[in-house]
Design a protein around this motif. Structure first.
Motif, PDB file in Angstrom:
ATOM      1  N   ASP A 179      -5.158  -2.465  -5.129  1.00 53.86           N
ATOM      2  CA  ASP A 179      -6.354  -0.876  -4.981  1.00 53.86           C
ATOM      3  C   ASP A 179      -6.365  -0.808  -4.094  1.00 53.86           C
ATOM      4  O   ASP A 179      -6.685  -1.344  -2.269  1.00 53.86           O
ATOM      5  CB  ASP A 179      -7.150  -1.274  -6.209  1.00 53.86           C
ATOM      6  CG  ASP A 179      -8.634  -0.028  -6.037  1.00 53.86           C
ATOM      7  OD1 ASP A 179      -9.269   0.349  -5.438  1.00 53.86           O
ATOM      8  OD2 ASP A 179      -7.658   0.720  -7.400  1.00 53.86           O
ATOM      9  N   ILE A 180      -6.618   0.813  -3.836  1.00 57.49           N
ATOM     10  CA  ILE A 180      -6.250   1.226  -1.925  1.00 57.49           C
ATOM     11  C   ILE A 180      -8.139   1.791  -2.438  1.00 57.49           C
ATOM     12  O   ILE A 180      -8.734   2.591  -3.127  1.00 57.49           O
ATOM     13  CB  ILE A 180      -5.339   2.321  -1.896  1.00 57.49           C
ATOM     14  CG1 ILE A 180      -4.252   2.094  -2.112  1.00 57.49           C
ATOM     15  CG2 ILE A 180      -5.854   3.179  -0.615  1.00 57.49           C
ATOM     16  CD1 ILE A 180      -3.343   3.290  -2.554  1.00 57.49           C
ATOM     17  N   LYS A 182     -10.832   4.198  -1.747  1.00 54.44           N
ATOM     18  CA  LYS A 182     -11.489   4.893  -1.655  1.00 54.44           C
ATOM     19  C   LYS A 182      -9.969   6.399  -1.255  1.00 54.44           C
ATOM     20  O   LYS A 182     -10.154   6.791   0.030  1.00 54.44           O
ATOM     21  CB  LYS A 182     -12.457   5.114  -0.478  1.00 54.44           C
ATOM     22  CG  LYS A 182     -14.000   4.565  -0.785  1.00 54.44           C
ATOM     23  CD  LYS A 182     -15.228   5.152   0.098  1.00 54.44           C
ATOM     24  CE  LYS A 182     -16.045   4.130  -0.869  1.00 54.44           C
ATOM     25  NZ  LYS A 182     -17.698   4.470   0.280  1.00 54.44           N
ATOM     26  N   CYS A 183      -9.167   6.549  -1.796  1.00 60.43           N
ATOM     27  CA  CYS A 183      -8.033   6.599  -1.191  1.00 60.43           C
ATOM     28  C   CYS A 183      -7.725   8.505  -1.641  1.00 60.43           C
ATOM     29  O   CYS A 183      -7.806   8.292  -0.330  1.00 60.43           O
ATOM     30  CB  CYS A 183      -7.178   6.797  -2.822  1.00 60.43           C
ATOM     31  SG  CYS A 183      -5.653   6.923  -2.158  1.00 60.43           S
ATOM     32  N   ARG A 186     -10.303   9.327   2.314  1.00 57.51           N
ATOM     33  CA  ARG A 186     -10.062   8.461   3.372  1.00 57.51           C
ATOM     34  C   ARG A 186      -8.106   9.343   3.705  1.00 57.51           C
ATOM     35  O   ARG A 186      -7.870   8.838   4.995  1.00 57.51           O
ATOM     36  CB  ARG A 186     -10.170   7.233   3.584  1.00 57.51           C
ATOM     37  CG  ARG A 186     -11.311   6.929   3.138  1.00 57.51           C
ATOM     38  CD  ARG A 186     -10.754   4.967   3.599  1.00 57.51           C
ATOM     39  NE  ARG A 186     -12.509   5.003   3.177  1.00 57.51           N
ATOM     40  CZ  ARG A 186     -13.571   3.615   3.018  1.00 57.51           C
ATOM     41  NH1 ARG A 186     -12.398   2.498   3.696  1.00 57.51           N
ATOM     42  NH2 ARG A 186     -14.131   3.127   3.239  1.00 57.51           N
ATOM     43  N   ILE A 187      -7.769   9.649   2.676  1.00 55.54           N
ATOM     44  CA  ILE A 187      -5.578   9.852   3.492  1.00 55.54           C
ATOM     45  C   ILE A 187      -6.092  11.143   4.825  1.00 55.54           C
ATOM     46  O   ILE A 187      -7.306  11.690   5.003  1.00 55.54           O
ATOM     47  CB  ILE A 187      -5.630  11.023   2.125  1.00 55.54           C
ATOM     48  CG1 ILE A 187      -5.260   9.831   1.283  1.00 55.54           C
ATOM     49  CG2 ILE A 187      -4.068  11.455   3.259  1.00 55.54           C
ATOM     50  CD1 ILE A 187      -4.759  11.923  -0.010  1.00 55.54           C
ATOM     51  N   ALA A 238      -2.678  13.954  -3.141  1.00 52.53           N
ATOM     52  CA  ALA A 238      -2.603  12.106  -3.098  1.00 52.53           C
ATOM     53  C   ALA A 238      -1.407  11.164  -3.806  1.00 52.53           C
ATOM     54  O   ALA A 238      -0.551  10.913  -3.386  1.00 52.53           O
ATOM     55  CB  ALA A 238      -3.639  11.400  -4.226  1.00 52.53           C
ATOM     56  N   LEU A 242       1.133   9.073  -0.720  1.00 49.03           N
ATOM     57  CA  LEU A 242       1.764   8.011  -1.310  1.00 49.03           C
ATOM     58  C   LEU A 242       2.795   7.413  -1.921  1.00 49.03           C
ATOM     59  O   LEU A 242       3.143   6.121  -2.251  1.00 49.03           O
ATOM     60  CB  LEU A 242       0.611   6.784  -2.887  1.00 49.03           C
ATOM     61  CG  LEU A 242      -0.756   6.962  -2.231  1.00 49.03           C
ATOM     62  CD1 LEU A 242      -1.712   6.553  -3.499  1.00 49.03           C
ATOM     63  CD2 LEU A 242      -0.895   6.426  -1.322  1.00 49.03           C
ATOM     64  N   ARG A 272       3.198   2.030 -10.047  1.00 50.63           N
ATOM     65  CA  ARG A 272       2.102   2.623  -8.981  1.00 50.63           C
ATOM     66  C   ARG A 272       1.242   4.297  -9.850  1.00 50.63           C
ATOM     67  O   ARG A 272       1.532   5.044 -11.014  1.00 50.63           O
ATOM     68  CB  ARG A 272       2.578   3.202  -8.269  1.00 50.63           C
ATOM     69  CG  ARG A 272       1.266   3.692  -7.585  1.00 50.63           C
ATOM     70  CD  ARG A 272       1.479   4.776  -5.501  1.00 50.63           C
ATOM     71  NE  ARG A 272       2.130   5.457  -5.619  1.00 50.63           N
ATOM     72  CZ  ARG A 272       2.047   6.543  -6.078  1.00 50.63           C
ATOM     73  NH1 ARG A 272       1.100   7.249  -5.968  1.00 50.63           N
ATOM     74  NH2 ARG A 272       2.952   7.572  -6.024  1.00 50.63           N
ATOM     75  N   ASP A 275      -3.546   5.491  -7.161  1.00 54.16           N
ATOM     76  CA  ASP A 275      -4.078   4.528  -5.508  1.00 54.16           C
ATOM     77  C   ASP A 275      -3.797   3.219  -6.491  1.00 54.16           C
ATOM     78  O   ASP A 275      -4.127   2.037  -5.814  1.00 54.16           O
ATOM     79  CB  ASP A 275      -4.846   5.439  -5.618  1.00 54.16           C
ATOM     80  CG  ASP A 275      -6.304   5.732  -6.103  1.00 54.16           C
ATOM     81  OD1 ASP A 275      -6.093   4.888  -7.959  1.00 54.16           O
ATOM     82  OD2 ASP A 275      -7.488   4.817  -5.793  1.00 54.16           O
ATOM     83  N   LEU A 298      -0.554   1.372   4.733  1.00 55.74           N
ATOM     84  CA  LEU A 298      -1.472   2.656   4.144  1.00 55.74           C
ATOM     85  C   LEU A 298      -1.745   2.541   6.048  1.00 55.74           C
ATOM     86  O   LEU A 298      -2.482   3.728   6.023  1.00 55.74           O
ATOM     87  CB  LEU A 298      -2.022   1.433   3.912  1.00 55.74           C
ATOM     88  CG  LEU A 298      -1.365   1.726   1.968  1.00 55.74           C
ATOM     89  CD1 LEU A 298      -2.636   0.655   0.923  1.00 55.74           C
ATOM     90  CD2 LEU A 298      -1.465   2.618   0.894  1.00 55.74           C
ATOM     91  N   LEU A 303      -5.584   4.549   5.257  1.00 57.53           N
ATOM     92  CA  LEU A 303      -5.640   3.363   3.560  1.00 57.53           C
ATOM     93  C   LEU A 303      -5.557   2.296   4.520  1.00 57.53           C
ATOM     94  O   LEU A 303      -5.087   2.345   5.421  1.00 57.53           O
ATOM     95  CB  LEU A 303      -5.031   5.007   2.622  1.00 57.53           C
ATOM     96  CG  LEU A 303      -5.049   5.940   2.698  1.00 57.53           C
ATOM     97  CD1 LEU A 303      -3.225   6.256   1.090  1.00 57.53           C
ATOM     98  CD2 LEU A 303      -6.279   6.385   2.347  1.00 57.53           C
TER      99      LEU A 303
END
Length: 595
Positions: A179-180, A182-183, A186-187, A238, A242, A272, A275, A298, A303
């Motif tokens: 799991d990423i 706070k995807c 934080r990008i 998003a 990714l 996937r 996130d 990442l 990330l």
């Protein structure tokens, strides 16, 4: 050139079916140009779509009529628009290098005590973001990887789960369950804009949205990173951030022939959903290397993996105290089995284990907690009110898990709910005996046992165990609705687990088309069930008197029906307003017509 006063410019009289066709034709051309790698044509067509009046009108309608959050205000406080204002917003949509801040709203995050921050743009920015999404989405749908399923048209959680089942159904594997952290928040902006790689005017507009800031109460906070959840463009951005993860891992571990054998090395399976993602492979060393590669990849986007939700496990054997893994509310696990219950390979050979996908323990706990909360809230309310509040929760949860091996879980949660409802009955009438209380609120149905039912209103509680288990057919490869194969896409709609039986019947009868506008239904379209003959005019709830319409088509028909009733009563006494739009509370018992 028509004026604002001409009938053609009236919002309700616009030719919406033609507008949608025109927009889709441009999107289809963008998709095809992107598929063949013609970047120059993609950019020209995107500019054409962004300047297209039909696309602007459709973007405004999606925001102000079709979207479920249409009544949520941004920083300007505006949350609803009358038709003339909608036309004004559509006329004002154009790219710039400015954007209003988003309004911060916090909502509960399921399964935790944390709050998920949302950023609500103004209606103007929402409409412009939707217009930009119309232009960008076809380009990227042609490029996205086949095992990316989150926030994409025509794809769902069930597709991701079935992709996992296909990957591990006949072979035990190690899994990187990741799991990423706070995807969305934080990008890295610059890395994202480089990856989008669009023409300058659109890049400036995207930068303006990313840097617009967040208004939390009376304080304006700058946004140096991340794309706020809540905007129409955020899920697409998003996914772009990714994009490439699956391709990277497959390139690092390509399929190679093993010398001296007839076998090839296995390629990691990457599935996937937004996130959340899993990496599956039979070799633990490969999975560990994948974790290192993903971590480095990442970092370039600003990330990182969340340590508390990232683990390496195994689908059959215990790793770190447990076997299997959780994904999107499901538990995927393989159980050792004898010859009688073992799964089989494609050639019929016994595997020695069986792969089962069930609702996770956390999903069961959250669902029961929600049911208990509703029961306690309506302790003093009428039984009809309680049943009306519980039925949507039970239907929605059961339908979501109906693609898995959920019968045992349905039975378990049904038994616990039965006991909770018995206590609800006893507590309401402490002076009466338990038998009296049970007979007042329950009825024995032959072959079904005790049913929580109000006989006066003929309203019955839905049971989890009633839900049929139906295997979901995963979407084919990298297919997208922008390929224009409406026979395939409209046919899939009636088989989604979340589609009610009467809706599936209507879709089949209407051959996947809306009878009012003549367009095929798409995945994600806002749809509503309509009465061919209004109930105010003697219509019934039978399936023969129902049709499935787009939400905006239904609104238009309802307005016409009401005007027709008013015209009928013109010059006589006013009709009862309640008869013009009487709500349907519940269908007849034993039927499959909608509430």
């Amino acid at each position: 050139m028509t004026t604002d006063e001409s009938p053609m410019d009236g919002w309700e009289t616009l030719p919406w079916s033609q507008i949608e066709r025109d927009v889709f034709k441009l999107q289809k051309r963008i998709y095809r140009a992107s598929t063949r790698g013609d970047t120059s044509s993609v950019r020209k067509l995107q500019k054409l779509l962004l300047a297209n009046r039909a696309a602007k009108l459709l973007a405004v309608r999606r925001v102000t009529q079709d979207n479920g959050g249409k009544n949520t205000a941004g920083v300007d406080g505006v949350k609803s628009l009358h038709p003339r204002a909608r036309l004004a917003v559509a006329a004002s949509l154009r790219l710039s290098d400015e954007a209003d801040p988003v309004r911060r709203v916090h909502i509960p995050k399921p399964g935790t005590d944390e709050l998920r921050p949302l950023g609500i743009p103004t209606i103007h920015d929402r409409a412009l973001q939707t217009l930009v999404r119309f232009a960008l989405e076809p380009e990227w749908e042609a490029r996205f990887e086949p095992n990316s399923y989150g926030f994409r048209p025509g794809r769902s959680c069930w597709d991701a789960i079935m992709a996992i089942y296909i990957a591990v159904g006949r072979k035990d594997k190690y899994v990187l369950d990741a799991d990423i952290a706070k995807c969305f928040d934080r990008i890295d902006h610059e890395a994202l804009l480089r990856k989008v790689n669009t023409f300058p005017a659109l890049a400036r507009q995207l930068r303006a949205w990313l840097k617009a800031g967040v208004l939390d109460g009376d304080t304006l906070f700058p946004t140096e990173e991340g794309t706020p959840q809540g905007g129409a463009i955020s899920p697409l951005l998003a996914n772009i951030a990714l994009h490439g993860l699956e391709t990277l891992l497959r390139e690092r571990f390509p399929r190679r022939h093993i010398p001296g054998t007839r076998s090839n090395t296995a390629v990691p399976d990457v599935i996937r959903y937004a996130d959340d993602f899993v990496v599956l492979h039979k070799d633990r060393a490969v999975v560990e290397q994948c974790q290192q590669i993903v971590t480095e990849w990442l970092r370039e986007m600003g990330l990182e993996l969340k340590p508390s939700k990232t683990r390496i496990g195994h689908t059959l054997r215990e790793e770190g105290g447990r076997a299997g893994f959780d994904f999107l509310g499901f538990t995927v696990r393989q159980f050792p089995a004898g010859a009688s219950r073992s799964g089989c390979s494609t050639n019929g050979k016994k595997l020695g284990f069986k792969t089962l996908i069930r609702p996770s323990k956390e999903s069961l706990k959250r669902h029961y907690a929600r049911l208990r909360e509703v029961i306690e809230r309506y302790q003093d309310a009428h039984q009809v009110t309680l049943i009306g509040s519980l039925n949507p929760l039970i239907r929605g949860w059961s339908n979501y898990f109906s693609i898995a091996n959920s019968k045992r879980s349905f039975s378990k949660i049904g038994t616990v709910l039965f006991r909770r409802l018995l206590r609800w009955c006893y507590r309401r009438h402490p002076g009466k005996g338990k038998k009296w209380a049970a007979e007042r609120y329950w009825r024995i149905v032959p072959g079904q046992g005790w049913r929580f039912e109000n006989q006066t209103f003929r309203l019955r509680l839905v049971r989890h165990e009633q839900t049929k288990i139906v295997r979901h057919a995963k979407v084919q490869g990298a297919r997208s609705p922008f390929d224009g194969d409406w026979l395939y896409w409209s046919g899939r709609l009636g088989h989604y687990p979340g589609v009610m039986p009467w809706v599936a019947r209507l879709l089949k009868r209407q051959r996947g088309m809306c009878p009012r506008c003549g367009l095929y239904f798409e995945h994600g379209d806002a749809t509503e069930v309509d009465h061919l003959r209004a109930r105010s005019q003697g219509g019934t709830n039978s399936v023969s008197n129902l049709q499935l319409l787009h939400r905006h088509c239904h609104h238009g028909k309802t307005s016409e029906d009401k005007r027709g009733v008013r015209d009928k009563y013109q010059g006589t006494e006013e009709p009862d307003a309640g008869k013009l739009a009487r709500p349907v509370l519940e269908p007849s018992l034993g039927s499959d017509t909608p509430a």
